[in-house]
Design a protein around this motif. Structure first.
Motif, PDB file in Angstrom:
ATOM      1  N   PRO A  38       4.723 -43.791  -5.737  1.00  0.00           N
ATOM      2  CA  PRO A  38       4.475 -42.970  -4.543  1.00  0.00           C
ATOM      3  C   PRO A  38       5.345 -41.722  -4.519  1.00  0.00           C
ATOM      4  CG  PRO A  38       4.763 -45.271  -3.941  1.00  0.00           C
ATOM      5  CD  PRO A  38       5.130 -45.152  -5.393  1.00  0.00           C
ATOM      6  N   GLU A  43       2.310 -42.914   0.849  1.00  0.00           N
ATOM      7  CA  GLU A  43       1.867 -43.640  -0.350  1.00  0.00           C
ATOM      8  C   GLU A  43       2.645 -44.949  -0.510  1.00  0.00           C
ATOM      9  OE1 GLU A  43       0.222 -39.801  -2.942  1.00  0.00           O
ATOM     10  OE2 GLU A  43       2.160 -40.709  -3.500  1.00  0.00           O
ATOM     11  N   ARG A 377      -2.095 -40.017  -8.300  1.00  0.00           N
ATOM     12  CA  ARG A 377      -0.762 -39.498  -7.931  1.00  0.00           C
ATOM     13  C   ARG A 377      -0.157 -38.671  -9.052  1.00  0.00           C
ATOM     14  NH1 ARG A 377       1.339 -45.203  -5.202  1.00  0.00           N
ATOM     15  NH2 ARG A 377      -0.128 -45.183  -3.425  1.00  0.00           N
TER      16      ARG A 377
END
Ligand code: LRH
Ligand code: MN
Length: 387
Positions: A38, A43, A377
């Motif tokens: 994250p 996230e 991501r």
């Protein structure tokens, strides 16, 4: 055949996940990055929610300030809700500011103590917006050399600083006070053990309770004894579950010593403290230095569930009988029978009945979640311990 009738008590049991477990972590030697980590608290909460979706056991995420600072706390709260979880304890941070070299709440200079107290006022404001009730305070304060400071004076400063923080809390908020034997201080810590935390909590008031981090004791410490004592005194507020072979290793709970985890949960079940009414917040406090983080949290939650299930099948009546009649080996045997019982098939059946995957790890691995977030991501800065 084990009596499974109390397994339904798992229905109301829950574990709180630490946001920082989903970020990169390591040791002073190296912090390893990995794909899909994250980049922000949103996230991190999504990853925690994935663990909850697969286990039904992890509906809360604890945050660490300032690591999890956001511009819009209501948006983060709404995001958590949309993911089926909520924000749990708010952790303050007294271990990263330059001013705290000689301490924070125990520092000789009042202006430094004021800064540390102001940080908690900020954390309490965040609790009000995020709907959190627990302010978790771990005190890294201490000294490295005998004579460096007055142990007594530091305790007086600490008591005053804690009282000023406690006075800021709302009626529905608690102060969770965490102790630690050593590190980052290596001669004395100002809250090194459960007794010191307990003494300060009693001085503060009813809503001050002790946090027991399983990695914060001297090797060989009988942690379940401390659990029994704090429960008896009504001051066990929370656990920071993890496991260790040597020091504060923060490894997956139950990985280094599953029998110790079982013994701890046996003490918990005997005093009905696994029920929400006990007010004990069962949290994880781990960092996954080399292993995948979501799966690490997933396996950790399952380790706690399995240990609690074993504690729930202990034949307490027979155990009490053996204890009362001094039948030492029978008493120990009854506990070992429960510990040696493989509860995984019964837990898989229970998950299936509740619409959850029989094998959450296998389902997670087949889900492609890891690859999906690794793909999504890209760019930005991965969240990392300490930043
Ligand atoms: C300190 C500690 C504390 C947290 C930190 C992440 O060792 O256990 O609970 O603030 O880890
Ligand atoms: Mn901890």
């Amino acid at each position: 055949m084990a009596d499974l009738s109390r397994l339904n008590e798992l229905d109301e049991f829950s574990i709180e996940l630490p946001s920082w477990a989903f970020g990169n972590a390591g040791t002073r030697f190296k912090v390893f990055g990995s794909p899909g980590v994250p980049r922000d608290p949103f996230e991190k909460i999504s990853d925690a929610a994935e663990v909850n979706r697969l286990t039904g056991l992890a509906p809360r995420v604890s945050l660490h300030i300032p690591w999890d600072k956001v511009d819009d706390w209501s948006a983060l709260r709404a995001h958590a809700k949309s993911e089926g979880v909520r924000i749990g304890a708010i952790n303050s941070n007294l271990f990263q500011d330059d001013e705290y070299r000689l301490g924070s709440l125990c520092h000789p200079e009042k202006k430094v103590r004021d800064k540390a107290i102001q940080h908690h006022a900020e954390c309490i404001d965040i609790m009000r917006v995020t709907g959190s009730n627990d302010l978790k305070l771990w005190l890294p304060d201490g000294t490295n050399y005998p004579g460096q400071d007055s142990i007594r004076d530091r305790q007086d400063r600490l008591a005053d600083s804690l009282a000023r923080i406690y006075a800021l809390l709302d009626e529905d908020q608690r102060l969770l006070l965490e102790y630690k034997l050593f590190e980052p201080a290596f001669y004395h810590m100002d809250i090194p053990d459960w007794g010191t935390s307990f003494v300060h909590c009693v001085a503060l008031g009813e809503r001050a309770v002790v946090v027991l981090d399983t990695g914060h004791h001297a090797p060989g410490t009988n942690i379940e004894f401390i659990v029994a004592m704090l429960l008896r005194a009504g001051r066990l507020g929370a656990f920071d579950f993890n496991s260790r072979f040597y020091a504060d290793d923060d490894l997956m709970v139950g990985s280094a010593d599953p029998f110790q985890l079982f013994r701890i949960l046996h003490e918990i079940v005997q005093q009905e403290a696994h029920r929400p009414s006990s007010g004990v917040n069962f949290m994880l406090d781990q960092c996954h230095n080399i292993e995948p983080k979501v799966e690490g949290q997933l396996r950790s939650v399952l380790n706690v569930e399995e240990a609690l299930a074993k504690a729930l099948i202990v034949d307490h009546e027979a155990l009490r009988e053996a204890q009362q009649t001094g039948d030492v080996l029978a008493a120990n045997g009854i506990l070992m029978d429960a510990y040696r019982t493989d509860m995984r098939p019964a837990l898989a059946d229970r998950r299936e009945r509740r619409g959850l995957p029989r094998d959450p790890v296998e389902t997670y691995r087949r889900s492609g979640y890891f690859d999906r977030v690794a793909e999504q991501r890209v760019g930005g800065r991965q969240a990392s311990w300490g930043a």
